[in-house]
Design a protein around this motif. Structure first.
Motif, mmCIF file in Angstrom:
data_model
loop_
_atom_site.group_PDB
_atom_site.id
_atom_site.type_symbol
_atom_site.label_atom_id
_atom_site.label_comp_id
_atom_site.label_asym_id
_atom_site.label_seq_id
_atom_site.Cartn_x
_atom_site.Cartn_y
_atom_site.Cartn_z
ATOM 1 N N GLY A 1 29.446 38.922 38.626
ATOM 2 C CA GLY A 1 28.655 39.491 39.701
ATOM 3 C C GLY A 1 29.698 38.683 40.989
ATOM 4 O O GLY A 1 29.962 40.014 41.835
ATOM 5 N N ALA A 2 30.549 37.368 40.735
ATOM 6 C CA ALA A 2 31.112 37.935 41.666
ATOM 7 C C ALA A 2 32.780 38.278 41.309
ATOM 8 O O ALA A 2 33.714 37.980 42.426
ATOM 9 N N ALA A 3 33.206 38.390 39.996
ATOM 10 C CA ALA A 3 34.347 39.362 40.440
ATOM 11 C C ALA A 3 34.849 40.390 40.276
ATOM 12 O O ALA A 3 35.145 41.078 41.864
ATOM 13 N N GLY A 4 33.330 41.509 40.493
ATOM 14 C CA GLY A 4 33.531 42.509 40.013
ATOM 15 C C GLY A 4 32.915 43.301 42.105
ATOM 16 O O GLY A 4 33.200 44.414 42.341
ATOM 17 N N THR A 5 32.275 42.100 42.020
ATOM 18 C CA THR A 5 32.024 42.237 43.891
ATOM 19 C C THR A 5 33.212 42.398 44.921
ATOM 20 O O THR A 5 33.301 42.935 45.543
ATOM 21 N N SER A 6 33.829 41.553 43.905
ATOM 22 C CA SER A 6 34.833 40.978 45.294
ATOM 23 C C SER A 6 36.175 42.106 44.975
ATOM 24 O O SER A 6 37.016 42.414 45.875
ATOM 25 N N LEU A 7 36.711 42.557 43.777
ATOM 26 C CA LEU A 7 36.893 43.483 43.499
ATOM 27 C C LEU A 7 37.151 44.784 44.206
ATOM 28 O O LEU A 7 38.132 45.300 44.976
ATOM 29 N N LEU A 8 35.843 45.080 44.001
ATOM 30 C CA LEU A 8 35.202 46.624 45.270
ATOM 31 C C LEU A 8 35.737 46.223 46.422
ATOM 32 O O LEU A 8 36.351 47.365 46.650
ATOM 33 N N ALA A 9 35.085 44.781 46.867
ATOM 34 C CA ALA A 9 35.764 44.908 48.514
ATOM 35 C C ALA A 9 36.845 45.052 48.538
ATOM 36 O O ALA A 9 37.536 45.683 49.556
ATOM 37 N N LEU A 10 38.045 44.341 47.871
ATOM 38 C CA LEU A 10 39.364 44.329 47.875
ATOM 39 C C LEU A 10 39.340 46.205 47.637
ATOM 40 O O LEU A 10 40.597 46.624 49.077
ATOM 41 N N LEU A 11 39.076 46.776 46.956
ATOM 42 C CA LEU A 11 39.943 48.435 46.878
ATOM 43 C C LEU A 11 39.000 49.237 47.913
ATOM 44 O O LEU A 11 39.902 49.900 48.514
ATOM 45 N N ALA A 12 37.440 48.554 48.351
ATOM 46 C CA ALA A 12 36.843 49.439 49.350
ATOM 47 C C ALA A 12 38.499 49.347 50.772
ATOM 48 O O ALA A 12 38.700 49.999 51.819
ATOM 49 N N SER A 13 38.333 48.064 51.308
ATOM 50 C CA SER A 13 38.845 47.159 52.923
ATOM 51 C C SER A 13 40.411 48.174 52.346
ATOM 52 O O SER A 13 40.984 48.239 53.688
ATOM 53 N N ARG A 14 41.335 48.049 51.292
ATOM 54 C CA ARG A 14 42.498 48.553 51.348
ATOM 55 C C ARG A 14 43.008 49.691 51.040
ATOM 56 O O ARG A 14 44.258 49.785 50.212
ATOM 57 N N THR A 15 42.255 50.975 50.442
ATOM 58 C CA THR A 15 42.590 51.663 49.909
ATOM 59 C C THR A 15 42.168 52.993 51.005
ATOM 60 O O THR A 15 41.075 52.650 51.793
ATOM 61 N N ALA A 16 43.321 53.841 51.268
ATOM 62 C CA ALA A 16 43.190 54.722 52.127
ATOM 63 C C ALA A 16 41.953 55.774 51.875
ATOM 64 O O ALA A 16 41.391 56.132 50.668
ATOM 65 N N VAL A 17 40.953 56.279 52.985
ATOM 66 C CA VAL A 17 39.815 56.708 53.046
ATOM 67 C C VAL A 17 40.354 57.887 51.929
ATOM 68 O O VAL A 17 39.044 58.253 50.856
ATOM 69 N N HIS A 18 40.939 59.368 51.618
ATOM 70 C CA HIS A 18 41.491 60.470 51.174
ATOM 71 C C HIS A 18 41.713 59.639 49.747
ATOM 72 O O HIS A 18 42.098 60.526 48.468
ATOM 73 N N ARG A 19 41.655 58.598 49.216
ATOM 74 C CA ARG A 19 42.200 58.078 48.214
ATOM 75 C C ARG A 19 41.242 57.380 46.761
ATOM 76 O O ARG A 19 41.131 57.261 46.301
ATOM 77 N N LYS A 20 40.255 57.420 48.441
ATOM 78 C CA LYS A 20 39.157 56.531 47.245
ATOM 79 C C LYS A 20 38.588 56.910 46.390
ATOM 80 O O LYS A 20 38.353 56.497 45.197
ATOM 81 N N PRO A 21 38.117 58.655 46.185
ATOM 82 C CA PRO A 21 37.312 59.060 45.531
ATOM 83 C C PRO A 21 37.903 59.530 43.850
ATOM 84 O O PRO A 21 37.539 58.408 42.598
ATOM 85 N N THR A 22 40.030 58.966 43.886
ATOM 86 C CA THR A 22 40.364 59.331 42.653
ATOM 87 C C THR A 22 40.520 57.389 42.299
ATOM 88 O O THR A 22 40.443 57.313 41.350
ATOM 89 N N ALA A 23 40.578 56.586 43.801
ATOM 90 C CA ALA A 23 40.963 54.759 42.945
ATOM 91 C C ALA A 23 39.506 54.562 42.719
ATOM 92 O O ALA A 23 39.125 53.752 41.901
ATOM 93 N N ALA A 24 38.388 55.542 42.867
ATOM 94 C CA ALA A 24 37.007 55.393 41.443
ATOM 95 C C ALA A 24 36.801 55.488 40.473
ATOM 96 O O ALA A 24 36.488 55.034 39.831
ATOM 97 N N THR A 25 37.577 56.891 40.747
ATOM 98 C CA THR A 25 37.873 57.969 38.913
ATOM 99 C C THR A 25 38.491 56.899 38.539
ATOM 100 O O THR A 25 38.215 56.347 36.882
ATOM 101 N N ILE A 26 39.025 55.964 38.408
ATOM 102 C CA ILE A 26 40.799 55.346 38.265
ATOM 103 C C ILE A 26 39.624 54.095 37.677
ATOM 104 O O ILE A 26 39.817 53.609 36.091
ATOM 105 N N VAL A 27 39.604 53.357 38.603
ATOM 106 C CA VAL A 27 38.906 52.647 37.666
ATOM 107 C C VAL A 27 37.873 52.565 37.046
ATOM 108 O O VAL A 27 37.665 51.576 36.289
ATOM 109 N N TRP A 28 36.868 53.109 37.356
ATOM 110 C CA TRP A 28 35.612 53.156 36.180
ATOM 111 C C TRP A 28 36.140 54.082 35.198
ATOM 112 O O TRP A 28 35.788 53.807 33.866
ATOM 113 N N MET A 29 36.782 55.018 35.309
ATOM 114 C CA MET A 29 37.493 55.487 33.596
ATOM 115 C C MET A 29 38.304 54.418 33.028
ATOM 116 O O MET A 29 38.712 54.117 31.909
#
Length: 448
Positions: free
Chosen positions: A128-156
């Motif tokens: 919970g601590a690591a996963g939530t903070s990791l996604l929050a970091l990605l959410a705040s520092r990834t440009a909107v148009h890159r977020k779908p691809t970023a989500a794909t990369i991270v989950w794959m």
């Protein structure tokens, strides 16, 4: 205003996103040993009732209801990196401790159970601590148009971490012994922790949120949670996550028994269809990543379309399985399961992308608690899903005495949940639709 930020970049590049994907892979590598491998050892080698590891795994999901608390802590702490590294460290230590309890079951059952409960609590808190903070970091520092691809990369990469760990640790576990299990788990945890430290080093310091320098979170936990829930879209998305992930996970524990009971498949063959489903999931995720990178910049609404059609496709595939229960063994089961996996992959990774978009749609200081709320909803629904699927099969079989009809009813109910999730998804405004004026006044940060 710039001062200390003049040497940083606004947003993550692809290399930084890949590095954060390695952290997600590290999380997956530890989790697969503590949930799948340890579950089998307790049931087979220790001859414990299957309920015991089932409850322990359920406990690690249940404790993740505290994710909003960890997310809020990373919002206020000024450094998400500390929460990510600390969470992975706790996860690695707790996973090793959980494996070590296998040495105690034969000599002191209640001591072993007590230590296993503490270990799985640590596993849940670490994730919970690591996963939530990791996604929050990605959410705040990834440009909107890159977020779908970023989500794909991270989950794959998380799936890749699970697969690689399963293959390598499987080879090292034979010939099996409890001491070898502890050693393998400890080594995997140490590698995951070191990989996390190297992957995340300087990523947060070298970037700033895409909307500018980070805003400090000044609200207390209760006020921040109330503000998050006051946001209509955050509230709707929480309901969507719970219902869609409940539908997603309910078939987990009944799909392979379904293939064996109604289609006469061997254990090896049902394992293969499970692999076929995961192949479909990976393909669906990859499709979202490729099309998202091509069109999301000009058409951010595309992510909402992926969610909707992924849910509809999942419902159609589950309706096919419901029908196949009455037509077995004539139904093309493998094609149906691949379609289910593909649709699941499309909806799941698109939902993560939308989660990242909506997380940064508040006051600029609430990404952690928003991710925490949605992560808690996901964890609870995952914990309930597999359990409710097996219970639903048992109840319908007891009431009807008809196994094919029982599976048909349960798969039909899952399809209904996906249709409901699709309807809710249409009501959610993405950041491209929303305006700052739409945000509730509870998000206003008082001036110093």
């Amino acid at each position: 205003m710039r001062g200390s930020w003049e040497n940083t970049a606004p947003g993550l590049g692809w290399l930084a996103i890949l590095r954060l994907g390695l952290v997600q892979a590290a999380l997956g590598s530890i989790v697969v040993l503590t949930t799948s491998t340890l579950n089998r050892v307790m049931v087979v080698e220790l001859a414990l009732a299957a309920t015991i590891p089932g409850l322990l795994v359920g406990l690690h999901y249940g404790v993740q209801i505290s994710r909003p608390l960890w997310g809020h802590g990373s919002d206020r702490g000024g450094s998400r990196t500390r929460w990510i590294v600390g969470g992975v460290l706790l996860l690695a230590l707790s996973g090793t401790a959980a494996s070590a309890t296998t040495l105690l079951f034969s000599s002191n059952f209640w001591l072993a159970i007590s230590l296993a409960v503490l270990s799985f609590l640590g596993i849940g808190i670490g994730i919970g601590a690591a996963g939530t903070s990791l996604l929050a970091l990605l959410a705040s520092r990834t440009a909107v148009h890159r977020k779908p691809t970023a989500a794909t990369i991270v989950w794959m990469m998380m799936i890749a971490g699970i697969v690689v760990t399963a293959i390598v640790s499987g080879a090292w576990l034979d010939p099996f012994s409890f001491s070898r299990l502890i050693m393998v788990t400890a080594i995997a945890g140490a590698i995951a922790f070191l990989m996390t430290c190297l992957a995340i080093w300087n990523v947060e310091k070298s970037t700033i949120p895409v909307e500018g320098p980070p805003t400090p979170q000044r609200l207390g936990f209760r006020e921040s949670l109330t503000a998050t829930w006051a946001d209509r879209d955050a509230r709707l998305f929480t309901v969507f996550v719970f219902i869609s992930m409940l539908a997603y996970s309910t078939q987990d524990l009944i799909l392979e028994p379904f293939g064996g009971l109604l289609f006469g498949l061997t254990p090896g063959e049902t394992t293969q269809i499970s692999g076929l489903q995961h192949s479909g999931i990976l393909l669906g995720m990859a499709l979202v990543g490729v099309l998202g990178s091509m069109f999301a910049k000009k058409k951010p609404m595309i992510i909402k379309g992926f969610i909707f059609f992924g849910c509809i496709g999942s419902a159609i595939a589950l309706c096919g399985l419901s029908l196949s229960a009455m037509l077995s063994p004539l139904w093309p089961l493998k094609a149906n399961i691949f379609l289910l996996g593909f649709a699941n992959g499309v909806f799941a990774v698109a939902a993560i992308g939308a989660m990242m978009m909506l997380a940064s749609g508040g006051d600029g200081a609430s990404e952690g608690i928003r991710m925490g709320v949605w992560g808690a909803a996901q964890a609870v629904s995952f914990g309930l899903g597999g359990f409710l699927g097996t219970v639903a099969i048992d109840i319908t079989r007891a009431l009807t005495g008809d196994t094919p009809l029982s599976f048909a009813v349960v798969f039909g109910l899952e399809a209904g949940l996906f249709l409901l999730a699709a309807a809710i998804a249409l009501l959610i405004k993405t950041p491209g639709q929303s305006r700052a004026a739409d945000m509730p006044s509870a998000y206003a940060i008082p001036a110093e």
